[in-house]
Design a protein around this motif. Structure first.
Motif, mmCIF file in Angstrom:
data_model
loop_
_atom_site.group_PDB
_atom_site.id
_atom_site.type_symbol
_atom_site.label_atom_id
_atom_site.label_comp_id
_atom_site.label_asym_id
_atom_site.label_seq_id
_atom_site.Cartn_x
_atom_site.Cartn_y
_atom_site.Cartn_z
ATOM 1 N N GLN A 57 0.843 -1.208 0.000
ATOM 2 C CA GLN A 57 0.000 0.000 0.000
ATOM 3 C C GLN A 57 0.873 1.251 0.000
ATOM 4 O O GLN A 57 0.553 2.241 -0.670
ATOM 5 C CB GLN A 57 -0.939 -0.018 1.206
ATOM 6 C CG GLN A 57 -2.063 -1.037 1.094
ATOM 7 C CD GLN A 57 -2.889 -1.137 2.367
ATOM 8 O OE1 GLN A 57 -2.469 -0.711 3.444
ATOM 9 N NE2 GLN A 57 -4.082 -1.716 2.254
ATOM 10 N N LEU A 58 1.992 1.200 0.719
ATOM 11 C CA LEU A 58 2.932 2.326 0.728
ATOM 12 C C LEU A 58 3.568 2.516 -0.652
ATOM 13 O O LEU A 58 3.762 3.649 -1.107
ATOM 14 C CB LEU A 58 4.013 2.096 1.790
ATOM 15 C CG LEU A 58 3.559 2.133 3.248
ATOM 16 C CD1 LEU A 58 4.701 1.717 4.170
ATOM 17 C CD2 LEU A 58 3.049 3.529 3.620
ATOM 18 N N VAL A 59 3.889 1.408 -1.302
ATOM 19 C CA VAL A 59 4.445 1.477 -2.661
ATOM 20 C C VAL A 59 3.444 2.137 -3.600
ATOM 21 O O VAL A 59 3.788 3.047 -4.372
ATOM 22 C CB VAL A 59 4.815 0.067 -3.169
ATOM 23 C CG1 VAL A 59 5.104 0.102 -4.679
ATOM 24 C CG2 VAL A 59 6.018 -0.474 -2.422
ATOM 25 N N ASP A 60 2.184 1.691 -3.539
ATOM 26 C CA ASP A 60 1.144 2.276 -4.397
ATOM 27 C C ASP A 60 1.014 3.783 -4.159
ATOM 28 O O ASP A 60 0.903 4.563 -5.115
ATOM 29 C CB ASP A 60 -0.202 1.601 -4.134
ATOM 30 C CG ASP A 60 -0.242 0.162 -4.628
ATOM 31 O OD1 ASP A 60 0.587 -0.183 -5.487
ATOM 32 O OD2 ASP A 60 -1.098 -0.606 -4.151
ATOM 33 N N ALA A 61 1.025 4.177 -2.897
ATOM 34 C CA ALA A 61 0.871 5.596 -2.562
ATOM 35 C C ALA A 61 2.052 6.412 -3.089
ATOM 36 O O ALA A 61 1.862 7.512 -3.634
ATOM 37 C CB ALA A 61 0.756 5.761 -1.042
ATOM 38 N N LEU A 62 3.271 5.884 -2.950
ATOM 39 C CA LEU A 62 4.449 6.596 -3.445
ATOM 40 C C LEU A 62 4.407 6.732 -4.967
ATOM 41 O O LEU A 62 4.675 7.810 -5.523
ATOM 42 C CB LEU A 62 5.720 5.872 -3.011
ATOM 43 C CG LEU A 62 7.048 6.425 -3.539
ATOM 44 C CD1 LEU A 62 7.202 7.906 -3.204
ATOM 45 C CD2 LEU A 62 8.224 5.626 -2.998
ATOM 46 N N LEU A 63 4.047 5.662 -5.643
ATOM 47 C CA LEU A 63 3.959 5.707 -7.104
ATOM 48 C C LEU A 63 2.923 6.730 -7.558
ATOM 49 O O LEU A 63 3.149 7.478 -8.514
ATOM 50 C CB LEU A 63 3.608 4.319 -7.655
ATOM 51 C CG LEU A 63 4.692 3.243 -7.537
ATOM 52 C CD1 LEU A 63 4.152 1.884 -7.969
ATOM 53 C CD2 LEU A 63 5.924 3.606 -8.367
ATOM 54 N N GLN A 64 1.802 6.768 -6.867
ATOM 55 C CA GLN A 64 0.733 7.691 -7.257
ATOM 56 C C GLN A 64 1.153 9.142 -7.107
ATOM 57 O O GLN A 64 0.736 9.994 -7.890
ATOM 58 C CB GLN A 64 -0.523 7.390 -6.446
ATOM 59 C CG GLN A 64 -1.224 6.108 -6.903
ATOM 60 C CD GLN A 64 -2.350 5.682 -5.982
ATOM 61 O OE1 GLN A 64 -2.752 6.423 -5.086
ATOM 62 N NE2 GLN A 64 -2.863 4.470 -6.187
ATOM 63 N N VAL B 10 11.034 5.467 1.083
ATOM 64 C CA VAL B 10 11.388 6.700 0.378
ATOM 65 C C VAL B 10 11.652 6.454 -1.108
ATOM 66 O O VAL B 10 11.881 7.405 -1.867
ATOM 67 C CB VAL B 10 12.618 7.385 1.024
ATOM 68 C CG1 VAL B 10 12.320 7.752 2.477
ATOM 69 C CG2 VAL B 10 13.855 6.497 0.949
ATOM 70 N N GLY B 11 11.611 5.190 -1.523
ATOM 71 C CA GLY B 11 11.819 4.880 -2.934
ATOM 72 C C GLY B 11 11.362 3.475 -3.246
ATOM 73 O O GLY B 11 11.250 2.634 -2.343
ATOM 74 N N THR B 12 11.067 3.215 -4.498
ATOM 75 C CA THR B 12 10.655 1.877 -4.913
ATOM 76 C C THR B 12 11.001 1.643 -6.380
ATOM 77 O O THR B 12 11.123 2.586 -7.172
ATOM 78 C CB THR B 12 9.140 1.663 -4.702
ATOM 79 O OG1 THR B 12 8.810 0.297 -4.998
ATOM 80 C CG2 THR B 12 8.313 2.576 -5.599
ATOM 81 N N GLY B 13 11.166 0.381 -6.721
ATOM 82 C CA GLY B 13 11.423 -0.010 -8.103
ATOM 83 C C GLY B 13 11.057 -1.472 -8.292
ATOM 84 O O GLY B 13 10.985 -2.228 -7.312
ATOM 85 N N ARG C 37 10.815 9.445 -3.366
ATOM 86 C CA ARG C 37 9.985 10.460 -2.730
ATOM 87 C C ARG C 37 10.586 11.850 -2.937
ATOM 88 O O ARG C 37 11.806 12.025 -2.903
ATOM 89 C CB ARG C 37 9.859 10.159 -1.221
ATOM 90 C CG ARG C 37 8.571 10.657 -0.603
ATOM 91 C CD ARG C 37 8.384 10.078 0.780
ATOM 92 N NE ARG C 37 9.269 10.737 1.751
ATOM 93 C CZ ARG C 37 9.397 10.350 3.027
ATOM 94 N NH1 ARG C 37 8.714 9.305 3.464
ATOM 95 N NH2 ARG C 37 10.207 10.991 3.843
ATOM 96 N N ASP C 38 9.703 12.825 -3.152
ATOM 97 C CA ASP C 38 10.125 14.198 -3.468
ATOM 98 C C ASP C 38 11.211 14.722 -2.545
ATOM 99 O O ASP C 38 12.211 15.290 -2.995
ATOM 100 C CB ASP C 38 8.919 15.156 -3.399
ATOM 101 C CG ASP C 38 8.193 15.217 -4.723
ATOM 102 O OD1 ASP C 38 8.723 14.680 -5.713
ATOM 103 O OD2 ASP C 38 7.086 15.778 -4.767
ATOM 104 N N PHE D 266 2.733 4.636 -16.562
ATOM 105 C CA PHE D 266 2.891 6.092 -16.497
ATOM 106 C C PHE D 266 2.101 6.814 -17.588
ATOM 107 O O PHE D 266 2.331 7.979 -17.867
ATOM 108 C CB PHE D 266 4.366 6.495 -16.563
ATOM 109 C CG PHE D 266 5.106 5.927 -17.751
ATOM 110 C CD1 PHE D 266 4.984 6.490 -19.006
ATOM 111 C CD2 PHE D 266 5.921 4.829 -17.600
ATOM 112 C CE1 PHE D 266 5.658 5.972 -20.082
ATOM 113 C CE2 PHE D 266 6.617 4.303 -18.677
ATOM 114 C CZ PHE D 266 6.479 4.877 -19.923
ATOM 115 N N LEU D 267 1.169 6.105 -18.214
ATOM 116 C CA LEU D 267 0.317 6.710 -19.228
ATOM 117 C C LEU D 267 -1.076 6.909 -18.640
ATOM 118 O O LEU D 267 -1.562 6.098 -17.864
ATOM 119 C CB LEU D 267 0.270 5.825 -20.470
ATOM 120 C CG LEU D 267 1.644 5.606 -21.123
ATOM 121 C CD1 LEU D 267 1.565 4.560 -22.225
ATOM 122 C CD2 LEU D 267 2.211 6.905 -21.664
#
Length: 348
Positions: free
Chosen positions: A18-25, A49-52, A65-66, A225-226
Protein backbone atom coordinates in the motif's frame (compact mmCIF):
# COMPACT_ATOMS: atom_id res chain seq x y z
CA UNK A 1 23.54 5.27 1.12
CA UNK A 2 24.62 4.31 4.64
CA UNK A 3 21.41 5.81 6.03
CA UNK A 4 19.22 3.75 3.71
CA UNK A 5 18.61 0.12 2.96
CA UNK A 6 16.95 -1.68 0.06
CA UNK A 7 14.85 -4.77 0.67
CA UNK A 8 12.46 -6.88 -1.38
CA UNK A 9 8.73 -6.30 -0.86
CA UNK A 10 6.73 -9.48 -1.26
CA UNK A 11 3.15 -9.63 -2.63
CA UNK A 12 1.92 -10.88 0.75
CA UNK A 13 3.13 -7.73 2.56
CA UNK A 14 -0.11 -5.79 2.33
CA UNK A 15 0.88 -2.65 4.24
CA UNK A 16 4.20 -2.24 2.46
CA UNK A 17 2.52 -2.68 -0.91
CA UNK A 18 0.00 0.00 0.00
CA UNK A 19 2.93 2.33 0.73
CA UNK A 20 4.44 1.48 -2.66
CA UNK A 21 1.14 2.28 -4.40
CA UNK A 22 0.87 5.60 -2.56
CA UNK A 23 4.45 6.60 -3.45
CA UNK A 24 3.96 5.71 -7.10
CA UNK A 25 0.73 7.69 -7.26
CA UNK A 26 2.48 10.82 -5.98
CA UNK A 27 4.74 10.47 -9.05
CA UNK A 28 1.76 10.02 -11.40
CA UNK A 29 2.41 6.30 -11.76
CA UNK A 30 -0.07 3.43 -11.45
CA UNK A 31 1.50 0.17 -10.40
CA UNK A 32 2.08 -2.06 -13.42
CA UNK A 33 0.01 -5.24 -13.42
CA UNK A 34 3.04 -7.20 -14.69
CA UNK A 35 5.72 -7.27 -11.97
CA UNK A 36 7.78 -10.19 -10.71
CA UNK A 37 10.05 -8.34 -8.25
CA UNK A 38 9.49 -5.20 -6.17
CA UNK A 39 11.81 -3.55 -3.68
CA UNK A 40 11.72 -0.54 -1.39
CA UNK A 41 14.30 1.99 -0.25
CA UNK A 42 13.85 2.57 3.49
CA UNK A 43 15.38 5.26 5.73
CA UNK A 44 16.56 4.82 9.32
CA UNK A 45 12.97 5.24 10.53
CA UNK A 46 11.87 2.38 8.28
CA UNK A 47 9.91 4.80 6.09
CA UNK A 48 9.59 4.03 2.39
CA UNK A 49 11.39 6.70 0.38
CA UNK A 50 11.82 4.88 -2.93
CA UNK A 51 10.66 1.88 -4.91
CA UNK A 52 11.42 -0.01 -8.10
CA UNK A 53 10.35 -3.23 -9.80
CA UNK A 54 11.21 -5.72 -12.53
CA UNK A 55 9.25 -7.79 -14.99
CA UNK A 56 11.07 -10.25 -17.20
CA UNK A 57 14.09 -8.37 -18.50
CA UNK A 58 12.64 -4.88 -17.93
CA UNK A 59 12.92 -2.32 -15.11
CA UNK A 60 9.62 -0.70 -14.09
CA UNK A 61 7.76 1.49 -11.61
CA UNK A 62 10.72 3.54 -10.37
CA UNK A 63 10.07 6.38 -7.93
CA UNK A 64 11.91 8.37 -5.24
CA UNK A 65 9.99 10.46 -2.73
CA UNK A 66 10.12 14.20 -3.47
CA UNK A 67 11.99 15.14 -0.29
CA UNK A 68 14.74 12.58 -1.01
CA UNK A 69 15.39 13.37 -4.66
CA UNK A 70 18.86 14.64 -5.46
CA UNK A 71 20.52 12.25 -2.99
CA UNK A 72 21.59 9.70 -5.60
CA UNK A 73 18.97 7.18 -4.48
CA UNK A 74 17.63 6.54 -7.97
CA UNK A 75 21.11 5.57 -9.14
CA UNK A 76 21.45 3.18 -6.20
CA UNK A 77 17.96 1.77 -6.81
CA UNK A 78 18.59 1.10 -10.49
CA UNK A 79 21.98 -0.48 -9.69
CA UNK A 80 20.21 -2.80 -7.25
CA UNK A 81 17.60 -3.81 -9.84
CA UNK A 82 20.29 -4.44 -12.44
CA UNK A 83 22.10 -6.65 -9.91
CA UNK A 84 18.86 -8.59 -9.27
CA UNK A 85 18.40 -9.06 -13.02
CA UNK A 86 21.97 -10.25 -13.51
CA UNK A 87 21.53 -12.79 -10.69
CA UNK A 88 18.48 -14.09 -12.58
CA UNK A 89 20.56 -14.44 -15.72
CA UNK A 90 18.98 -11.42 -17.45
CA UNK A 91 21.86 -9.37 -18.82
CA UNK A 92 20.11 -7.70 -21.76
CA UNK A 93 17.81 -5.22 -20.04
CA UNK A 94 15.16 -2.75 -21.20
CA UNK A 95 13.52 0.36 -19.77
CA UNK A 96 10.38 2.21 -20.87
CA UNK A 97 10.38 5.66 -19.34
CA UNK A 98 9.05 9.18 -19.58
CA UNK A 99 10.96 11.38 -22.00
CA UNK A 100 12.20 13.63 -19.19
CA UNK A 101 13.73 10.61 -17.40
CA UNK A 102 15.61 9.25 -20.43
CA UNK A 103 18.86 11.25 -19.85
CA UNK A 104 19.24 9.62 -16.42
CA UNK A 105 19.19 6.13 -17.93
CA UNK A 106 21.53 7.16 -20.73
CA UNK A 107 24.01 8.25 -18.05
CA UNK A 108 23.77 4.71 -16.64
CA UNK A 109 24.72 3.20 -19.98
CA UNK A 110 21.31 2.65 -21.58
CA UNK A 111 20.81 3.45 -25.26
CA UNK A 112 17.55 4.79 -26.74
CA UNK A 113 16.03 2.55 -29.42
CA UNK A 114 12.87 4.49 -30.17
CA UNK A 115 10.80 7.41 -28.91
CA UNK A 116 7.10 8.21 -29.19
CA UNK A 117 6.68 12.01 -29.31
CA UNK A 118 6.67 13.37 -25.76
CA UNK A 119 5.17 10.19 -24.29
CA UNK A 120 7.83 7.51 -23.97
CA UNK A 121 11.39 6.41 -24.67
CA UNK A 122 12.38 2.75 -25.07
CA UNK A 123 15.98 2.01 -24.03
CA UNK A 124 18.28 -1.01 -23.69
CA UNK A 125 21.56 -1.55 -21.89
CA UNK A 126 23.38 -2.99 -24.92
CA UNK A 127 24.51 -0.19 -27.21
CA UNK A 128 24.45 -2.41 -30.30
CA UNK A 129 21.51 -4.62 -29.27
CA UNK A 130 18.94 -3.47 -31.83
CA UNK A 131 21.48 -2.96 -34.61
CA UNK A 132 22.77 -6.51 -34.01
CA UNK A 133 19.19 -7.79 -34.27
CA UNK A 134 18.77 -5.98 -37.60
CA UNK A 135 22.09 -7.38 -38.83
CA UNK A 136 21.09 -10.99 -38.16
CA UNK A 137 17.76 -10.78 -40.01
CA UNK A 138 17.90 -13.17 -42.94
CA UNK A 139 17.61 -11.32 -46.24
CA UNK A 140 17.75 -13.33 -49.49
CA UNK A 141 20.43 -11.86 -51.74
CA UNK A 142 18.71 -11.75 -55.13
CA UNK A 143 15.18 -10.82 -54.16
CA UNK A 144 13.32 -8.22 -56.18
CA UNK A 145 9.72 -7.24 -56.61
CA UNK A 146 7.05 -7.24 -53.94
CA UNK A 147 8.37 -8.03 -50.45
CA UNK A 148 5.86 -8.16 -47.63
CA UNK A 149 5.69 -9.10 -43.97
CA UNK A 150 3.38 -10.55 -41.34
CA UNK A 151 3.73 -10.62 -37.56
CA UNK A 152 1.93 -13.44 -35.73
CA UNK A 153 1.71 -14.52 -32.13
CA UNK A 154 -0.20 -17.67 -33.15
CA UNK A 155 -1.54 -18.60 -29.74
CA UNK A 156 -2.32 -21.13 -31.27
CA UNK A 157 -1.72 -21.21 -35.05
CA UNK A 158 -5.12 -21.28 -36.74
CA UNK A 159 -6.69 -21.53 -40.19
CA UNK A 160 -7.04 -17.75 -39.94
CA UNK A 161 -3.29 -17.29 -39.62
CA UNK A 162 -2.74 -19.79 -42.41
CA UNK A 163 -5.20 -17.99 -44.70
CA UNK A 164 -3.51 -14.61 -44.12
CA UNK A 165 -0.05 -16.04 -44.81
CA UNK A 166 -1.22 -17.94 -47.90
CA UNK A 167 -2.80 -14.76 -49.29
CA UNK A 168 0.37 -12.75 -48.69
CA UNK A 169 2.45 -15.55 -50.21
CA UNK A 170 0.28 -15.67 -53.36
CA UNK A 171 0.31 -11.90 -53.86
CA UNK A 172 4.02 -11.25 -53.23
CA UNK A 173 7.43 -12.52 -54.25
CA UNK A 174 8.68 -12.92 -50.68
CA UNK A 175 7.08 -12.97 -47.23
CA UNK A 176 9.06 -12.16 -44.08
CA UNK A 177 7.10 -13.94 -41.34
CA UNK A 178 7.80 -12.76 -37.78
CA UNK A 179 6.78 -14.99 -34.87
CA UNK A 180 6.47 -13.21 -31.51
CA UNK A 181 9.14 -14.89 -29.40
CA UNK A 182 8.20 -13.36 -26.07
CA UNK A 183 7.02 -16.16 -23.80
CA UNK A 184 3.99 -14.39 -22.34
CA UNK A 185 1.36 -16.58 -24.00
CA UNK A 186 -0.42 -19.68 -22.74
CA UNK A 187 1.24 -21.64 -25.54
CA UNK A 188 5.07 -21.52 -25.29
CA UNK A 189 7.10 -19.89 -28.05
CA UNK A 190 8.81 -23.13 -29.10
CA UNK A 191 5.42 -24.75 -29.71
CA UNK A 192 3.96 -21.71 -31.48
CA UNK A 193 7.01 -21.56 -33.78
CA UNK A 194 6.75 -25.28 -34.54
CA UNK A 195 3.05 -25.04 -35.42
CA UNK A 196 3.55 -21.96 -37.61
CA UNK A 197 6.33 -23.69 -39.57
CA UNK A 198 4.32 -26.90 -39.94
CA UNK A 199 1.22 -25.00 -41.04
CA UNK A 200 3.11 -23.04 -43.72
CA UNK A 201 5.55 -25.74 -44.90
CA UNK A 202 3.75 -25.93 -48.27
CA UNK A 203 4.72 -22.33 -49.11
CA UNK A 204 8.11 -21.78 -50.76
CA UNK A 205 8.57 -18.01 -50.42
CA UNK A 206 8.53 -17.61 -46.63
CA UNK A 207 11.46 -16.39 -44.54
CA UNK A 208 10.93 -17.03 -40.83
CA UNK A 209 12.09 -14.62 -38.12
CA UNK A 210 11.68 -14.32 -34.38
CA UNK A 211 10.81 -10.88 -33.02
CA UNK A 212 13.17 -10.96 -30.06
CA UNK A 213 12.35 -8.17 -27.60
CA UNK A 214 11.73 -5.61 -30.34
CA UNK A 215 8.06 -6.20 -31.06
CA UNK A 216 6.10 -5.65 -27.88
CA UNK A 217 3.06 -7.65 -26.86
CA UNK A 218 -0.12 -6.32 -25.25
CA UNK A 219 0.52 -8.46 -22.19
CA UNK A 220 3.85 -6.92 -21.28
CA UNK A 221 3.73 -3.36 -22.58
CA UNK A 222 4.21 -1.07 -19.57
CA UNK A 223 1.31 1.33 -19.16
CA UNK A 224 1.91 2.52 -15.63
CA UNK A 225 2.89 6.09 -16.50
CA UNK A 226 0.32 6.71 -19.23
CA UNK A 227 -2.86 8.49 -18.26
CA UNK A 228 -5.64 6.33 -19.76
CA UNK A 229 -6.35 3.15 -21.71
CA UNK A 230 -6.67 4.91 -25.06
CA UNK A 231 -3.28 6.60 -24.58
CA UNK A 232 -1.78 3.23 -23.62
CA UNK A 233 -3.05 1.53 -26.77
CA UNK A 234 -2.00 4.35 -29.07
CA UNK A 235 1.43 4.74 -27.48
CA UNK A 236 2.16 1.04 -27.69
CA UNK A 237 1.09 0.98 -31.32
CA UNK A 238 3.23 4.01 -32.16
CA UNK A 239 6.29 2.52 -30.43
CA UNK A 240 5.83 -0.91 -32.00
CA UNK A 241 5.41 0.62 -35.46
CA UNK A 242 8.43 2.89 -34.97
CA UNK A 243 10.55 -0.21 -34.37
CA UNK A 244 8.88 -2.13 -37.21
CA UNK A 245 9.63 0.66 -39.69
CA UNK A 246 13.35 0.27 -38.94
CA UNK A 247 13.04 -3.47 -39.52
CA UNK A 248 11.07 -2.86 -42.74
CA UNK A 249 13.70 -0.50 -44.09
CA UNK A 250 16.43 -3.06 -43.43
CA UNK A 251 14.50 -5.77 -45.30
CA UNK A 252 13.23 -3.51 -48.14
CA UNK A 253 9.61 -4.30 -47.27
CA UNK A 254 6.95 -2.81 -49.50
CA UNK A 255 3.94 -3.86 -47.41
CA UNK A 256 2.59 -5.58 -44.31
CA UNK A 257 -0.46 -7.83 -43.99
CA UNK A 258 -2.69 -7.85 -40.90
CA UNK A 259 -6.00 -9.47 -40.11
CA UNK A 260 -9.10 -7.33 -39.75
CA UNK A 261 -10.18 -7.12 -36.11
CA UNK A 262 -13.93 -7.36 -35.44
CA UNK A 263 -13.61 -8.11 -31.71
CA UNK A 264 -10.52 -6.64 -30.04
CA UNK A 265 -10.60 -2.87 -29.46
CA UNK A 266 -6.84 -2.88 -28.86
CA UNK A 267 -5.99 -4.58 -32.15
CA UNK A 268 -8.51 -2.51 -34.10
CA UNK A 269 -6.98 0.78 -32.94
CA UNK A 270 -3.51 -0.67 -33.50
CA UNK A 271 -4.40 -1.53 -37.12
CA UNK A 272 -5.79 1.97 -37.74
CA UNK A 273 -2.60 3.60 -36.51
CA UNK A 274 -0.47 1.12 -38.45
CA UNK A 275 -2.19 1.93 -41.74
CA UNK A 276 -1.58 5.63 -41.16
CA UNK A 277 2.03 5.42 -39.92
CA UNK A 278 3.25 2.93 -42.52
CA UNK A 279 1.73 4.95 -45.35
CA UNK A 280 3.84 7.92 -44.23
CA UNK A 281 7.02 5.96 -45.08
CA UNK A 282 5.70 4.40 -48.29
CA UNK A 283 4.70 1.00 -46.90
CA UNK A 284 1.22 -0.34 -47.68
CA UNK A 285 -0.70 -2.00 -44.87
CA UNK A 286 -3.21 -4.55 -46.16
CA UNK A 287 -6.03 -5.19 -43.66
CA UNK A 288 -7.52 -8.54 -44.68
CA UNK A 289 -11.03 -9.71 -43.64
CA UNK A 290 -10.82 -12.66 -41.29
CA UNK A 291 -11.46 -16.17 -42.57
CA UNK A 292 -14.73 -17.69 -41.38
CA UNK A 293 -15.93 -21.23 -40.84
CA UNK A 294 -19.65 -21.96 -40.55
CA UNK A 295 -20.35 -18.20 -40.60
CA UNK A 296 -18.06 -17.71 -37.58
CA UNK A 297 -14.88 -15.62 -37.61
CA UNK A 298 -11.82 -17.64 -36.61
CA UNK A 299 -9.88 -16.28 -33.64
CA UNK A 300 -7.17 -17.67 -31.36
CA UNK A 301 -9.22 -16.58 -28.34
CA UNK A 302 -12.15 -18.74 -29.49
CA UNK A 303 -9.82 -21.69 -29.99
CA UNK A 304 -8.33 -21.31 -26.50
CA UNK A 305 -11.84 -21.08 -25.05
CA UNK A 306 -12.85 -24.23 -26.94
CA UNK A 307 -9.76 -26.03 -25.59
CA UNK A 308 -10.68 -24.90 -22.08
CA UNK A 309 -14.19 -26.30 -22.51
CA UNK A 310 -13.08 -29.57 -24.18
CA UNK A 311 -14.92 -28.49 -27.32
CA UNK A 312 -12.61 -30.28 -29.73
CA UNK A 313 -15.11 -30.12 -32.59
CA UNK A 314 -14.76 -26.31 -32.65
CA UNK A 315 -10.96 -26.57 -32.36
CA UNK A 316 -10.85 -28.97 -35.32
CA UNK A 317 -12.92 -26.58 -37.48
CA UNK A 318 -10.61 -23.63 -36.78
CA UNK A 319 -7.06 -25.03 -36.97
CA UNK A 320 -4.89 -26.82 -39.53
CA UNK A 321 -4.52 -30.58 -39.08
CA UNK A 322 -0.96 -30.12 -37.79
CA UNK A 323 -2.20 -27.89 -34.94
CA UNK A 324 -5.04 -30.25 -34.10
CA UNK A 325 -2.69 -33.24 -34.09
CA UNK A 326 -0.36 -31.46 -31.67
CA UNK A 327 -3.12 -31.05 -29.11
CA UNK A 328 -3.62 -34.83 -29.15
CA UNK A 329 -0.04 -35.38 -27.97
CA UNK A 330 1.17 -35.56 -24.38
CA UNK A 331 2.78 -32.11 -24.71
CA UNK A 332 -0.40 -30.70 -26.24
CA UNK A 333 -2.60 -32.12 -23.49
CA UNK A 334 -0.30 -30.56 -20.88
CA UNK A 335 -0.88 -27.16 -22.49
CA UNK A 336 -4.64 -27.75 -22.55
CA UNK A 337 -4.49 -28.46 -18.81
CA UNK A 338 -2.66 -25.14 -18.34
CA UNK A 339 -5.32 -23.33 -20.40
CA UNK A 340 -8.07 -24.87 -18.28
CA UNK A 341 -6.47 -23.41 -15.15
CA UNK A 342 -6.16 -19.92 -16.62
CA UNK A 343 -8.71 -17.13 -16.29
CA UNK A 344 -7.01 -15.04 -19.00
CA UNK A 345 -8.31 -16.80 -22.10
CA UNK A 346 -9.94 -14.03 -24.18
CA UNK A 347 -8.00 -10.88 -25.06
CA UNK A 348 -9.71 -7.54 -25.52
Amino acid sequence: MNDYRISEIYPTEKERNQLVDALLQTEGINRDKNLDYTCGVFDTNDELVGTGSCFGNTLRCLAIRDDHQGEGLMNTLVSHLISVQFQRGNTHLFVYTKVKSAPFFKDLGFTAIAQVADKLVFLENEAAGFSNYLDQLEKPQQTAGKITSIVVNANPFSLGHQYLIEKASAENDLVHLFIVSEDASLIPFAVRKQLVEQGTAHLDNIVYHTTGPYIISNSTFPSYFLKDDDTVIRTQAALDIELFIKIAQRLDLTSRYVGEEPYSQVTRIYNEIMVEKLAQVGITCHVIPRRQVADEVISASKIRLALKEDNLATVKRMVPQSTYDFFQTVAGKAIIAKIKQSTQIVHY
